[in-house]
Write a protein that holds these residues in place. Sequence first.
Motif, PDB file in Angstrom:
ATOM      1  N   UNK A 104       0.836  -1.201   0.000  1.00  0.00           N
ATOM      2  CA  UNK A 104       0.000   0.000   0.000  1.00  0.00           C
ATOM      3  C   UNK A 104       0.871   1.252   0.000  1.00  0.00           C
ATOM      4  N   UNK A 105       1.937   1.223   0.777  1.00  0.00           N
ATOM      5  CA  UNK A 105       2.840   2.366   0.840  1.00  0.00           C
ATOM      6  C   UNK A 105       3.524   2.610  -0.508  1.00  0.00           C
ATOM      7  N   UNK A 106       3.827   1.540  -1.248  1.00  0.00           N
ATOM      8  CA  UNK A 106       4.466   1.687  -2.548  1.00  0.00           C
ATOM      9  C   UNK A 106       3.564   2.356  -3.577  1.00  0.00           C
ATOM     10  N   UNK A 107       2.256   2.368  -3.340  1.00  0.00           N
ATOM     11  CA  UNK A 107       1.329   3.002  -4.286  1.00  0.00           C
ATOM     12  C   UNK A 107       1.502   4.512  -4.303  1.00  0.00           C
ATOM     13  N   UNK A 108       2.082   5.070  -3.252  1.00  0.00           N
ATOM     14  CA  UNK A 108       2.395   6.492  -3.211  1.00  0.00           C
ATOM     15  C   UNK A 108       1.190   7.397  -3.359  1.00  0.00           C
ATOM     16  N   UNK A 109       1.294   8.366  -4.272  1.00  0.00           N
ATOM     17  CA  UNK A 109       0.230   9.339  -4.485  1.00  0.00           C
ATOM     18  C   UNK A 109      -1.003   8.725  -5.143  1.00  0.00           C
ATOM     19  N   UNK A 110      -0.834   7.580  -5.759  1.00  0.00           N
ATOM     20  CA  UNK A 110      -1.933   6.921  -6.481  1.00  0.00           C
ATOM     21  C   UNK A 110      -2.590   5.823  -5.642  1.00  0.00           C
ATOM     22  N   UNK A 111      -2.496   5.912  -4.325  1.00  0.00           N
ATOM     23  CA  UNK A 111      -3.049   4.880  -3.445  1.00  0.00           C
ATOM     24  C   UNK A 111      -4.531   4.670  -3.684  1.00  0.00           C
TER      25      UNK A 111
END
Length: 153
Positions: A104-111
């Motif tokens: 989830x954290x890797x999704x960044x701004x596009x979470x």
Amino acid sequence: MLRFAAGRVLGGLRSAAGLKSSQSMVGAMVVRHSHSNETDEEFDKRYEAYFNRPEIDGWEARKAMNDLLGMDLVPEPKIIVSALKACRRLNDYALAVRFLEGVKDKCGDKTNEIYPYLLQEIRPTLTELGIDTPEELGYDQPELALKSVYDMH
């Protein structure tokens, strides 16, 4: 002074033993990797095969997950599924939940766009394995969170 003397003694021992000097060996030991020619499909298959190994242990699973989360990418759902199944074989529920948090954290701004898609794709596996998402466990909210000032009357 001591460093210089130790270096001279070590150099003398190396030359007596017939070894190359440390300066010339440093150049020989440097491994230079050019950019990999691995396609996305090959990358996915490599990580799937790694997580699907029956003899994988906890350290190897954590190492692969850490490597994945350290890269500039969001893992494909099929890699996440194989990692979650590896966690199940290892009987490590906490690792599975932490990996989902990292994804989830890797999704960044596009979470809000990517993470729901990933959950939709891996939902059958989550249900099959009995793994709850961090949101279902309440890990997305602090335990002692204060009410918003806008909600207080």
